[in-house]
Design a protein around this motif. Structure first.
Motif, short mmCIF file in Angstrom:
data_model
loop_
_atom_site.label_atom_id
_atom_site.label_comp_id
_atom_site.label_asym_id
_atom_site.label_seq_id
_atom_site.Cartn_x
_atom_site.Cartn_y
_atom_site.Cartn_z
N THR A 118 44.43 18.77 50.37
CA THR A 118 43.10 18.54 49.83
C THR A 118 43.20 18.20 48.34
O THR A 118 44.15 18.58 47.67
N ALA A 119 42.21 17.48 47.84
CA ALA A 119 42.20 17.12 46.42
C ALA A 119 42.18 18.37 45.54
O ALA A 119 41.90 19.47 46.00
N VAL A 120 42.47 18.17 44.26
CA VAL A 120 42.47 19.28 43.30
C VAL A 120 41.05 19.85 43.21
O VAL A 120 40.08 19.11 43.03
N PRO A 121 40.90 21.18 43.34
CA PRO A 121 39.56 21.78 43.29
C PRO A 121 38.88 21.54 41.94
O PRO A 121 39.52 21.48 40.90
N ASP A 122 37.55 21.41 42.00
CA ASP A 122 36.76 21.29 40.78
C ASP A 122 36.57 22.65 40.12
O ASP A 122 36.58 22.77 38.89
N THR A 123 36.37 23.67 40.96
CA THR A 123 36.17 25.02 40.44
C THR A 123 36.93 26.02 41.29
O THR A 123 37.25 25.76 42.46
N LEU A 124 37.22 27.15 40.69
CA LEU A 124 37.91 28.25 41.36
C LEU A 124 37.03 29.48 41.28
O LEU A 124 36.54 29.84 40.20
N PHE A 125 36.81 30.12 42.41
CA PHE A 125 36.03 31.35 42.47
C PHE A 125 36.98 32.46 42.88
O PHE A 125 37.48 32.49 44.00
N VAL A 126 37.27 33.37 41.95
CA VAL A 126 38.19 34.48 42.22
C VAL A 126 37.38 35.72 42.58
O VAL A 126 36.45 36.10 41.84
N ALA A 127 37.73 36.34 43.70
CA ALA A 127 37.01 37.53 44.16
C ALA A 127 38.03 38.62 44.48
O ALA A 127 38.92 38.43 45.30
N LEU A 128 37.87 39.77 43.83
CA LEU A 128 38.78 40.90 44.00
C LEU A 128 37.98 42.09 44.52
O LEU A 128 36.92 42.42 43.97
N SER A 129 38.48 42.72 45.57
CA SER A 129 37.77 43.86 46.15
C SER A 129 37.58 44.97 45.12
O SER A 129 38.51 45.36 44.42
N ALA A 130 36.35 45.47 45.04
CA ALA A 130 36.03 46.56 44.13
C ALA A 130 35.72 47.84 44.90
O ALA A 130 35.32 48.84 44.31
N GLY A 131 35.91 47.82 46.23
CA GLY A 131 35.56 48.97 47.05
C GLY A 131 34.05 49.06 47.20
O GLY A 131 33.28 48.29 46.60
N ARG A 132 33.59 49.99 48.02
CA ARG A 132 32.15 50.22 48.20
C ARG A 132 31.41 48.94 48.59
O ARG A 132 30.26 48.73 48.21
N SER A 133 32.08 48.03 49.31
CA SER A 133 31.49 46.75 49.73
C SER A 133 31.11 45.88 48.54
O SER A 133 30.21 45.04 48.64
#
Length: 255
Positions: A118-133
């Motif tokens: 796939t082409a180079v992404p325009d944006t990156l969304f980083v999501a890290l678990s913080a617990g407690r949903s």
């Protein structure tokens, strides 16, 4: 420059040694140990440091700088890493560079196998678990500085949200790469809610464990100016109600 990097901010513990004199003949990361663990970082971190130093044949006097993750992440894990880094920096007179856990994940974000062409992404969304949903998250855009070792630049401050609210935080245009150990959770929510991307909008996902790693911390810290004397890195807590420290010793970012 020789650098020791530490991370114990999430569900792992890792250390890495960086030597920019090795760039021309191979990877500048000359030693690296990582263990996945939900707890026990306080017992594991220093023995791992000793192990990589022995593996590389380095003494602490050979180091020029230290790098460490400052969060967001596990309250205890962040403090373990910072305490170890501060102690080593003070004892050896070394400069200390703070790197966020979300930056470390961003550096190593790569599209999973099915999306590698796939082409180079325009944006990156980083999501890290913080617990407690909950998830910690941050949006990055492409860094136009081709000389930078870090290919992304922050397009938002670190934030936190409940899992079901995260889709509303996602960029709504262009090619978006979602990375971090929260990515599978977001994927499930989007599939369950049958949310389809609009015209000109595509979402792809990164592979790998999606956790911060000291090897990435080393790369970023090597290219970043160290903190000035007396203003060493402090913990980054996105949820201010999760932890309270003495005034002036905690960096809070509102969700």
């Amino acid at each position: 420059m020789r650098l020791l990097a530490l991370d114990s901010s999430a569900a792992s513990c890792s250390v890495a040694l960086w030597d920019d004199g090795k760039k021309e003949i191979g990877s500048p990361v000359v030693a690296h140990h990582c263990k996945f663990m939900d707890r026990g970082q306080s017992e594991a971190l220093i023995p791992m440091v000793d192990s990589v130093m022995e593996e590389a044949g380095w003494a602490f006097g050979d180091l020029d700088r230290l790098g460490v993750t400052v969060g967001p992440g596990s309250f205890t894990g962040v403090r373990i890493g910072l305490a170890a880094a501060r102690g080593l920096a003070l004892a050896r007179g070394l400069s200390l560079v703070g790197v966020t856990s979300l930056e470390a994940i961003a550096l190593e974000a790569r599209a999973e196998d099915g999306n590698k062409d796939t082409a180079v992404p325009d944006t990156l969304f980083v999501a890290l678990s913080a617990g407690r949903s909950d998830l910690y998250f941050q949006i990055f855009s492409r860094n136009e500085d081709v000389e930078s070792a870090f290919p992304w630049q922050a397009a938002s401050s670190p934030g936190a949200a409940m899992l079901e609210d995260v889709p509303g935080q996602l960029p709504q245009k262009g090619l978006v790469l979602i990375a971090g150990n929260g990515a599978p959770l977001i994927r499930h929510v989007l599939a369950t809610e049958k949310r389809a991307a609009g015209p000109g909008h595509q979402i792809i996902y990164a592979g790998g464990p999606g956790l911060p790693d000291a090897a990435a911390v080393a790369v970023i810290a090597a290219g970043r100016e160290p903190e000035t004397f007396g203003s060493e890195p402090v913990p980054l807590y996105v949820h201010s109600h999760y932890a309270r420290l003495p005034q002036g010793r905690m960096k809070e970012v509102a969700p």
